[in-house]
Every structure is written in structure tokens, then in C-alpha cells.
Design a protein around this motif. Structure first.
Motif, PDB file in Angstrom:
ATOM      1  N   VAL A  32      39.281  39.103  38.464  1.00 21.94           N
ATOM      2  CA  VAL A  32      38.891  40.207  37.598  1.00 21.94           C
ATOM      3  C   VAL A  32      37.626  41.346  39.158  1.00 21.94           C
ATOM      4  CG1 VAL A  32      36.285  40.436  36.420  1.00 21.94           C
ATOM      5  CG2 VAL A  32      38.454  38.140  35.976  1.00 21.94           C
ATOM      6  N   TYR A  33      37.473  39.453  40.197  1.00 19.89           N
ATOM      7  CA  TYR A  33      36.778  40.955  41.443  1.00 19.89           C
ATOM      8  C   TYR A  33      37.522  42.168  41.751  1.00 19.89           C
ATOM      9  CZ  TYR A  33      34.286  41.789  45.607  1.00 19.89           C
ATOM     10  OH  TYR A  33      33.671  43.043  46.535  1.00 19.89           O
ATOM     11  N   GLY A  34      38.935  41.601  41.982  1.00 17.56           N
ATOM     12  CA  GLY A  34      40.032  42.164  42.640  1.00 17.56           C
ATOM     13  C   GLY A  34      40.106  43.699  42.359  1.00 17.56           C
ATOM     14  N   ILE A  35      40.318  43.418  40.345  1.00 18.94           N
ATOM     15  CA  ILE A  35      40.871  44.726  39.872  1.00 18.94           C
ATOM     16  C   ILE A  35      39.732  45.628  39.591  1.00 18.94           C
ATOM     17  CG2 ILE A  35      40.995  45.625  37.753  1.00 18.94           C
ATOM     18  CD1 ILE A  35      43.183  43.435  37.926  1.00 18.94           C
ATOM     19  N   ILE A  36      38.121  44.567  39.053  1.00 21.85           N
ATOM     20  CA  ILE A  36      36.835  46.004  38.770  1.00 21.85           C
ATOM     21  C   ILE A  36      36.172  45.386  39.792  1.00 21.85           C
ATOM     22  CG2 ILE A  36      37.814  45.794  36.102  1.00 21.85           C
ATOM     23  CD1 ILE A  36      35.678  43.703  35.660  1.00 21.85           C
ATOM     24  N   GLY A  37      35.873  44.806  40.497  1.00 25.66           N
ATOM     25  CA  GLY A  37      35.061  44.480  41.982  1.00 25.66           C
ATOM     26  C   GLY A  37      33.856  44.116  41.072  1.00 25.66           C
ATOM     27  N   MET A  38      34.099  42.804  40.214  1.00 29.42           N
ATOM     28  CA  MET A  38      32.478  42.490  39.141  1.00 29.42           C
ATOM     29  C   MET A  38      32.719  41.127  39.798  1.00 29.42           C
ATOM     30  SD  MET A  38      31.598  45.397  36.603  1.00 29.42           S
ATOM     31  CE  MET A  38      31.386  46.470  36.661  1.00 29.42           C
ATOM     32  N   SER A 189      44.147  47.512  41.554  1.00 33.05           N
ATOM     33  CA  SER A 189      43.348  46.092  41.852  1.00 33.05           C
ATOM     34  C   SER A 189      43.421  46.966  43.435  1.00 33.05           C
ATOM     35  CB  SER A 189      44.015  44.491  42.726  1.00 33.05           C
ATOM     36  OG  SER A 189      45.005  45.024  43.349  1.00 33.05           O
ATOM     37  N   GLN A 190      44.246  47.805  44.001  1.00 32.43           N
ATOM     38  CA  GLN A 190      44.510  48.916  45.297  1.00 32.43           C
ATOM     39  C   GLN A 190      43.535  50.201  44.784  1.00 32.43           C
ATOM     40  OE1 GLN A 190      48.132  49.619  46.427  1.00 32.43           O
ATOM     41  NE2 GLN A 190      48.875  47.246  46.935  1.00 32.43           N
ATOM     42  N   GLY A 251      39.004  33.818  50.139  1.00 31.59           N
ATOM     43  CA  GLY A 251      38.858  35.609  50.156  1.00 31.59           C
ATOM     44  C   GLY A 251      39.058  35.996  48.693  1.00 31.59           C
ATOM     45  N   ILE A 252      37.304  36.328  48.627  1.00 34.94           N
ATOM     46  CA  ILE A 252      38.088  37.025  46.917  1.00 34.94           C
ATOM     47  C   ILE A 252      38.421  38.619  46.763  1.00 34.94           C
ATOM     48  CG2 ILE A 252      35.534  38.467  47.631  1.00 34.94           C
ATOM     49  CD1 ILE A 252      35.272  36.541  44.450  1.00 34.94           C
ATOM     50  N   GLY A 253      39.656  38.710  45.681  1.00 30.10           N
ATOM     51  CA  GLY A 253      40.027  39.058  45.969  1.00 30.10           C
ATOM     52  C   GLY A 253      41.937  39.000  46.161  1.00 30.10           C
ATOM     53  N   SER A 254      41.403  38.106  46.605  1.00 28.00           N
ATOM     54  CA  SER A 254      42.772  37.422  46.613  1.00 28.00           C
ATOM     55  C   SER A 254      43.239  35.584  46.828  1.00 28.00           C
ATOM     56  CB  SER A 254      43.147  36.741  48.336  1.00 28.00           C
ATOM     57  OG  SER A 254      44.038  35.827  48.869  1.00 28.00           O
ATOM     58  N   ILE A 255      44.646  36.238  45.738  1.00 25.63           N
ATOM     59  CA  ILE A 255      45.010  35.214  44.812  1.00 25.63           C
ATOM     60  C   ILE A 255      45.392  33.629  45.358  1.00 25.63           C
ATOM     61  CG2 ILE A 255      46.786  34.014  43.116  1.00 25.63           C
ATOM     62  CD1 ILE A 255      46.902  36.565  41.756  1.00 25.63           C
ATOM     63  N   PRO A 256      46.442  33.541  46.648  1.00 27.35           N
ATOM     64  CA  PRO A 256      46.801  33.093  47.673  1.00 27.35           C
ATOM     65  C   PRO A 256      44.731  32.126  48.475  1.00 27.35           C
ATOM     66  CG  PRO A 256      48.229  34.185  47.149  1.00 27.35           C
ATOM     67  CD  PRO A 256      47.183  34.908  47.052  1.00 27.35           C
ATOM     68  N   GLY A 257      43.907  33.097  48.099  1.00 23.50           N
ATOM     69  CA  GLY A 257      42.838  32.776  48.971  1.00 23.50           C
ATOM     70  C   GLY A 257      42.160  31.234  47.981  1.00 23.50           C
ATOM     71  N   ALA A 258      42.061  32.114  46.606  1.00 28.39           N
ATOM     72  CA  ALA A 258      41.884  31.396  45.698  1.00 28.39           C
ATOM     73  C   ALA A 258      42.069  29.505  45.998  1.00 28.39           C
ATOM     74  CB  ALA A 258      41.551  32.255  44.155  1.00 28.39           C
ATOM     75  N   GLU A 307      36.915  51.838  53.090  1.00 28.17           N
ATOM     76  CA  GLU A 307      36.215  52.919  52.615  1.00 28.17           C
ATOM     77  C   GLU A 307      37.524  54.081  51.834  1.00 28.17           C
ATOM     78  OE1 GLU A 307      33.170  54.230  50.500  1.00 28.17           O
ATOM     79  OE2 GLU A 307      33.066  52.187  51.278  1.00 28.17           O
ATOM     80  N   LYS A 308      37.297  54.113  50.498  1.00 32.44           N
ATOM     81  CA  LYS A 308      38.611  55.423  50.169  1.00 32.44           C
ATOM     82  C   LYS A 308      37.610  56.651  50.265  1.00 32.44           C
ATOM     83  CE  LYS A 308      40.951  52.455  47.538  1.00 32.44           C
ATOM     84  NZ  LYS A 308      39.730  51.568  47.082  1.00 32.44           N
ATOM     85  N   VAL A 309      38.311  57.508  50.840  1.00 28.46           N
ATOM     86  CA  VAL A 309      37.953  59.020  51.125  1.00 28.46           C
ATOM     87  C   VAL A 309      38.421  60.141  50.234  1.00 28.46           C
ATOM     88  CG1 VAL A 309      35.884  58.599  52.889  1.00 28.46           C
ATOM     89  CG2 VAL A 309      38.158  59.077  54.100  1.00 28.46           C
TER      90      VAL A 309
END
Length: 309
Positions: A32-38, A189-190, A251-258, A307-309
Motif C-alpha cells: 500500500v505504501y509503495g503505491i499510494i504512499g500511505m 509504484s514508480q 525497507g517500507i515499499g520493498s516486498i523482499p524487505g517486508a 524527488e521527481k521534477v
């Protein structure tokens, strides 16, 4: 000294089985965090609801139904997965979708409110007391114990937890890498905005993510209820906090990390309870989190946010 190695093996097995449950729940947080950042702080209650649905299904089937144990457990898992998946979708539609463009703090408060609501929803329906879960998988493998030495005790229910968790994580990894929805999830997620411009139904991807996380949590809830033998409406809170800790640790956002964070946290907590004191296991677990955040804020397998610009 002769008992040291068997004791280490015993605690390592206990930690791996506990860590497998944390990992199953943590995957929901990190996806959830990896996709919507919440952060979905109602996810622990989804795990608890999955356990209760499994128990209700078992009560409906009955211990004297004549069905083999594997069939009963399979039915429990299937019913729990289906109904809990619906709960996951409802949480997304009610607590997150209307607030998707709002500040993150607003969605966080909404998730906490949903968590409290689900706790009390189950407490009103099933009672706030502990409920016993019949043991469907009695017995254990035993090793050692010769000449009065330490005996390694490996319950079949804990073996089932590890086997199912490893199988689900392997299937999830393959699915995310090779399926159409998995590729869409990685694209979202990207860069959610760019994925939307390229024709990906981002609303569908987000709903799928909540459902998939709920499914994994439900499996963990049913299996741990069978292993521990009791549950109550408040087991989801502490399990959810621990799983969130595991997600951040890996590592929040990483499935292997979870997955890695869940295993590390489970092993650390078990060893702390065995060799220090059960009262200090939470201190060790969260102390480990603090150290990781101090020296590697992105977690063990997390990547710095660009940071995306």
C-alpha cells in the motif's frame, strides 16, 4: 554447553514461525505504501478479522463433520480469504479513496479511526473475551533429549505456518514480476501519474493492492489462531504495529524487505524472550527498529526516495 546448540535451534525455529506471520502482514503495509504512499493502520484489524472468520467457519463445519483435517483447514482459509478480501476493499473505498488527494495526515487519522471501528465491530459481534480455537494439528516433531539433554520441540502447526508463508511469498514474487497486474502495480509504484497517462487503471490497481494485502493477512490470522489456540478482538493492534515495524525495518515499499524485516523481527523478539526476559521482547524489537532508522533510514532493502521534477 551441550544444550546450547539445541536451545538455539529451538528458538530459531520459534522465531522463524513468528517472523513468517509478521512478514505476511508486513507485505500489506509495504504494498500500500509503495503505491499510494500511505500507511494502512487498519491492516492489523484485517488480520484479526481473518482469524475470526476462520474460527466461525470452523464452528460452522464442526469438529465431528468427518472431513479430513486438510480439507477443514483449506475451507477455513478459502472462506477467510474471500470475506477478508472484501473487508480490505471496503477499507480502501471508505477510508482511503475519498481522501486520496488530501494531506497524508488526514488519511492516517482516517485509517486509525477505521482500526478502532473494526476492533469494536468484532468486539460487539463476538465479545471482547478470549475465544478458544480447537487444535486441528496436534503433535510435534521431537529431536534430541538423550541422557536428559535439551529436547527440540517442533509443532506441526508451526511447520505449516512456515511452509505456507514461504509458498505464498514465492508465488507473490512470481506474480508481481510476470503478471499483467503485477507489472501495472510496479508501474504505479514508480510513477502513479505517468501510469495513469499510459492507460493503466490506477484505481483498480490500488483496490487490488488492498485486497491482496488483506488476503495475505487473513492467511496469517487463520494459521496463527490454529497454532496459538486463542484469539480476541485486540490481537490485530499489536500484531499490526509489529508488522509495520518489520516493514520499516526491511525497507517500507520493498516486498523482499517486508519478508526480511518480518523474519529478523520475529527471531530477535523470540531470542530476547528466551535469553533476556519475555517482558523485554518488545523493547528489543523496537530498539532494533530505532537503530536501523538511525543508521539506515530507508531500511535494510529500501531505496532512497527520488524527488521527481
Amino acid at each position: 554447553m551441550s544444550d546450547l546448540l539445541p536451545q538455539l535451534i529451538q528458538q530459531l525455529f520459534n522465531g522463524l514461525s513468528l517472523g513468517a506471520i509478521y512478514a505476511l502482514i508486513a507485505i500489506g503495509y509495504t504494498m500500500v505504501y509503495g503505491i499510494i504512499g500511505m500507511i494502512n493502520f487498519a491492516h492489523g484489524e484485517i488480520y484479526m478479522i481473518g482469524a475470526y472468520i476462520g474460527l466461525v467457519t470452523l464452528s460452522a463445519i464442526g469438529m465431528q463433520s468427518g472431513l479430513p483435517v486438510w480439507a477443514i483447514i483449506s475451507i477455513m482459509l478459502i472462506v477467510s480469504v474471500v470475506i477478508t478480501g472484501v473487508y480490505g476493499l471496503v477499507v480502501e473505498q471508505v477510508a482511503y479513496k475519498p481522501l486520496r488527494g488530501s494531506p497524508r495526515l488526514v488519511a492516517l487519522i482516517s485509517a486509525i479511526g477505521m482500526s478502532i471501528f473494526l476492533q469494536n465491530w468484532v468486539a460487539l459481534g463476538q465479545g471482547a473475551r478470549d475465544m478458544a480455537v480447537p487444535s486441528l494439528i496436534p503433535g510435534a516433531l521431537r529431536f534430541g533429549g538423550e541422557n536428559g539433554g535439551f529436547e527440540i520441540f517442533v509443532p506441526y502447526s508451526r511447520i505449516l505456518i512456515i511452509v505456507v508463508a514461504v509458498a505464498l511469498m514465492a508465488l507473490l514474487t512470481v506474480y508481481i514480476k510476470h503478471s499483467r497486474m503485477g507489472r501495472a502495480s510496479r508501474a504505479c509504484s514508480q510513477d502513479m501519474h505517468m501510469a495513469n497517462l499510459l492507460g493503466i487503471d490506477t484505481n483498480r490497481v490500488i483496490s487490488f493492492t488492498f485486497i491482496l494485502g488483506a488476503v495475505l493477512a487473513a492467511v496469517g490470522g487463520v494459521l496463527i489462531a490454529l497454532a496459538v489456540g486463542k484469539l480476541n478482538p485486540f490481537i490485530g493492534f499489536i500484531a499490526g504495529i509489529k508488522a509495520f515495524t518489520a516493514a520499516v525495518l526491511g525497507g517500507i515499499g520493498s516486498i523482499p524487505g517486508a519478508m526480511l524485516g518480518g523474519v529478523i523481527l520475529g527471531v530477535a523478539e523470540t531470542f530476547a524472550a528466551a535469553y533476556i526476559s519475555s517482558e523485554y521482547k518488545d523493547i528489543v524489537a523496537f530498539g532494533l527498529l530505532v537503530l536501523i532508522l538511525l543508521f539506515r533510514p530507508t531500511g535494510l532493502l529500501g531505496k532512497p526516495e527520488v524527488e521527481k521534477v
